[in-house]
Design a protein around this motif. Sequence first.
Motif, PDB file in Angstrom:
ATOM      1  N   ASP A 156       0.829  -1.211   0.000  1.00  0.00           N
ATOM      2  CA  ASP A 156       0.000   0.000   0.000  1.00  0.00           C
ATOM      3  C   ASP A 156       0.860   1.257   0.000  1.00  0.00           C
ATOM      4  OD1 ASP A 156       0.296   0.811   2.926  1.00  0.00           O
ATOM      5  OD2 ASP A 156      -0.773  -1.063   3.241  1.00  0.00           O
ATOM      6  N   ILE A 157       2.071   1.184   0.560  1.00  0.00           N
ATOM      7  CA  ILE A 157       2.997   2.315   0.465  1.00  0.00           C
ATOM      8  C   ILE A 157       3.316   2.605  -0.998  1.00  0.00           C
ATOM      9  CG2 ILE A 157       5.343   3.116   0.958  1.00  0.00           C
ATOM     10  CD1 ILE A 157       5.278   1.564   3.522  1.00  0.00           C
ATOM     11  N   LEU A 158       3.681   1.567  -1.734  1.00  0.00           N
ATOM     12  CA  LEU A 158       4.059   1.724  -3.135  1.00  0.00           C
ATOM     13  C   LEU A 158       2.892   2.203  -3.989  1.00  0.00           C
ATOM     14  CD1 LEU A 158       6.218  -1.503  -3.594  1.00  0.00           C
ATOM     15  CD2 LEU A 158       7.021   0.824  -3.142  1.00  0.00           C
ATOM     16  N   MET A 159       1.694   1.661  -3.733  1.00  0.00           N
ATOM     17  CA  MET A 159       0.535   2.030  -4.533  1.00  0.00           C
ATOM     18  C   MET A 159       0.129   3.482  -4.292  1.00  0.00           C
ATOM     19  SD  MET A 159      -1.720  -1.466  -4.183  1.00  0.00           S
ATOM     20  CE  MET A 159      -3.125  -0.824  -5.100  1.00  0.00           C
ATOM     21  N   ILE A 160       0.139   3.914  -3.041  1.00  0.00           N
ATOM     22  CA  ILE A 160      -0.183   5.306  -2.740  1.00  0.00           C
ATOM     23  C   ILE A 160       0.865   6.230  -3.356  1.00  0.00           C
ATOM     24  CG2 ILE A 160      -0.334   7.021  -0.886  1.00  0.00           C
ATOM     25  CD1 ILE A 160      -1.581   4.777   0.846  1.00  0.00           C
ATOM     26  N   PHE A 161       2.133   5.886  -3.167  1.00  0.00           N
ATOM     27  CA  PHE A 161       3.202   6.724  -3.705  1.00  0.00           C
ATOM     28  C   PHE A 161       3.118   6.834  -5.223  1.00  0.00           C
ATOM     29  CE2 PHE A 161       7.509   7.377  -5.348  1.00  0.00           C
ATOM     30  CZ  PHE A 161       7.854   8.551  -4.691  1.00  0.00           C
ATOM     31  N   ASP A 162       2.829   5.721  -5.892  1.00  0.00           N
ATOM     32  CA  ASP A 162       2.746   5.734  -7.353  1.00  0.00           C
ATOM     33  C   ASP A 162       1.547   6.535  -7.847  1.00  0.00           C
ATOM     34  OD1 ASP A 162       3.704   4.826  -9.948  1.00  0.00           O
ATOM     35  OD2 ASP A 162       1.914   3.560 -10.018  1.00  0.00           O
ATOM     36  N   ALA A 163       0.514   6.675  -7.015  1.00  0.00           N
ATOM     37  CA  ALA A 163      -0.715   7.331  -7.445  1.00  0.00           C
ATOM     38  C   ALA A 163      -0.674   8.848  -7.309  1.00  0.00           C
ATOM     39  CB  ALA A 163      -1.898   6.787  -6.643  1.00  0.00           C
ATOM     40  N   ILE A 164       0.295   9.376  -6.553  1.00  0.00           N
ATOM     41  CA  ILE A 164       0.377  10.821  -6.330  1.00  0.00           C
ATOM     42  C   ILE A 164       1.684  11.348  -6.909  1.00  0.00           C
ATOM     43  CG2 ILE A 164      -1.172  10.890  -4.346  1.00  0.00           C
ATOM     44  CD1 ILE A 164       1.150  10.619  -2.479  1.00  0.00           C
ATOM     45  N   PRO A 165       1.686  12.605  -7.365  1.00  0.00           N
ATOM     46  CA  PRO A 165       2.876  13.107  -8.073  1.00  0.00           C
ATOM     47  C   PRO A 165       4.104  13.311  -7.195  1.00  0.00           C
ATOM     48  CG  PRO A 165       1.200  14.817  -7.879  1.00  0.00           C
ATOM     49  CD  PRO A 165       0.558  13.540  -7.441  1.00  0.00           C
ATOM     50  N   HIS A 166       3.925  13.782  -5.970  1.00  0.00           N
ATOM     51  CA  HIS A 166       5.091  14.004  -5.106  1.00  0.00           C
ATOM     52  C   HIS A 166       4.750  13.629  -3.675  1.00  0.00           C
ATOM     53  CE1 HIS A 166       8.487  16.830  -3.506  1.00  0.00           C
ATOM     54  NE2 HIS A 166       8.692  15.567  -3.254  1.00  0.00           N
ATOM     55  N   GLY A 167       4.724  12.334  -3.418  1.00  0.00           N
ATOM     56  CA  GLY A 167       4.450  11.847  -2.083  1.00  0.00           C
ATOM     57  C   GLY A 167       5.680  11.913  -1.201  1.00  0.00           C
ATOM     58  N   LYS A 168       5.469  12.285   0.040  1.00  0.00           N
ATOM     59  CA  LYS A 168       6.535  12.261   1.043  1.00  0.00           C
ATOM     60  C   LYS A 168       5.906  11.784   2.340  1.00  0.00           C
ATOM     61  CE  LYS A 168       6.047  17.297   0.949  1.00  0.00           C
ATOM     62  NZ  LYS A 168       6.756  18.573   0.775  1.00  0.00           N
ATOM     63  N   PHE A 169       6.638  10.973   3.054  1.00  0.00           N
ATOM     64  CA  PHE A 169       6.087  10.279   4.208  1.00  0.00           C
ATOM     65  C   PHE A 169       6.692  10.804   5.503  1.00  0.00           C
ATOM     66  CE2 PHE A 169       5.549   7.614   0.585  1.00  0.00           C
ATOM     67  CZ  PHE A 169       4.394   6.874   0.792  1.00  0.00           C
ATOM     68  N   ILE A 170       5.901  10.780   6.556  1.00  0.00           N
ATOM     69  CA  ILE A 170       6.446  10.957   7.890  1.00  0.00           C
ATOM     70  C   ILE A 170       7.068   9.626   8.293  1.00  0.00           C
ATOM     71  CG2 ILE A 170       5.864  11.305  10.309  1.00  0.00           C
ATOM     72  CD1 ILE A 170       3.742  13.259   9.454  1.00  0.00           C
ATOM     73  N   MET A 171       8.331   9.654   8.682  1.00  0.00           N
ATOM     74  CA  MET A 171       9.020   8.398   8.973  1.00  0.00           C
ATOM     75  C   MET A 171       9.851   8.534  10.240  1.00  0.00           C
ATOM     76  SD  MET A 171      11.996   8.427   6.073  1.00  0.00           S
ATOM     77  CE  MET A 171      13.588   9.158   6.418  1.00  0.00           C
ATOM     78  N   LYS A 172      10.168   7.420  10.854  1.00  0.00           N
ATOM     79  CA  LYS A 172      11.026   7.420  12.033  1.00  0.00           C
ATOM     80  C   LYS A 172      12.419   7.898  11.636  1.00  0.00           C
ATOM     81  CE  LYS A 172       8.576   3.555  14.183  1.00  0.00           C
ATOM     82  NZ  LYS A 172       8.655   2.148  14.629  1.00  0.00           N
ATOM     83  N   ALA A 173      13.005   8.737  12.462  1.00  0.00           N
ATOM     84  CA  ALA A 173      14.305   9.326  12.140  1.00  0.00           C
ATOM     85  C   ALA A 173      15.377   8.270  11.916  1.00  0.00           C
ATOM     86  CB  ALA A 173      14.725  10.288  13.242  1.00  0.00           C
ATOM     87  N   ILE A 174      15.274   7.139  12.610  1.00  0.00           N
ATOM     88  CA  ILE A 174      16.299   6.100  12.492  1.00  0.00           C
ATOM     89  C   ILE A 174      16.374   5.533  11.076  1.00  0.00           C
ATOM     90  CG2 ILE A 174      14.798   4.153  13.147  1.00  0.00           C
ATOM     91  CD1 ILE A 174      17.180   3.089  14.793  1.00  0.00           C
ATOM     92  N   LEU A 175      15.267   5.644  10.302  1.00  0.00           N
ATOM     93  CA  LEU A 175      15.260   5.115   8.937  1.00  0.00           C
ATOM     94  C   LEU A 175      16.182   5.891   8.007  1.00  0.00           C
ATOM     95  CD1 LEU A 175      11.474   4.257   8.432  1.00  0.00           C
ATOM     96  CD2 LEU A 175      13.373   2.686   8.826  1.00  0.00           C
TER      97      LEU A 175
END
Length: 245
Positions: free
Chosen positions: A84-103
């Motif tokens: 679902d991460i990949l599908m959402i990202f592919d569906a929007i032009p400039h997706g950016k996620f809130i992520m844990k800093a350690i990543l």
Amino acid sequence: MKYAVQWVRSLLFNLSMYVAMPIYAIVYLPWAMFSPYGALAACHAYARYVIWTANWMVGIKSEVRGTPPTGEALVAAKHQSFLDILMIFDAIPHGKFIMKAILLYAPILGQYAYRIGCIPVNRGKRGAAIAKMLADVAKGDKLPGQLVIYSQGTRLAPGVKRPYKVGTAVLYEQMNQTCYPVATNAGVFWPRRGVYRKPGVAVVEFLEPIPPGLSRDEFLTRLETEVETASERLLDEAGFVRSAE
């Protein structure tokens, strides 16, 4: 026998997915080093590759429903699977996620995530990170886009219930932007853990947008009701069998 064959196909698919990641990273590296658009192009290309190979290698077809945002917006999504991460990202032009800093320290993933504008946050410091992002976009230092947050705070197996975190409502209030709720059933076919991938139609559905200006409680109640109702419908559509309570 059929299960064994699908398990082997799933294993090969998983291997291809992990092998492809550094290849795409290297191919796009010269562009990505000098422009965030290069990093964005690399991430979109990789997402499309995984979605494409999932279709013919393990029989998971991907379907996006509704109208994804194209301008600046908050996307509050149900999270069941890496798919679902990949599908959402592919569906929007400039997706950016809130992520844990350690990543940020994860090889390849962390560097590209930072380049496309993902927001690394430490516990208790999300507000300051979002405020800086909004300021940077306003100054032109960062690209505008669609900020994706998972309202339950983590990836959950289909059918598992967990309250929606107030942080999403705080973010909605802070950003003062339209919120697009997203439902999914991707976890039925691509589970949180394990090798096996089940054939079927994985769906992410962009629901009716929620305009800015609601109170925190009103927003959070509406978001949870709409996403959970739609996700339950998608689970039924996928033939998901709930365990007896």
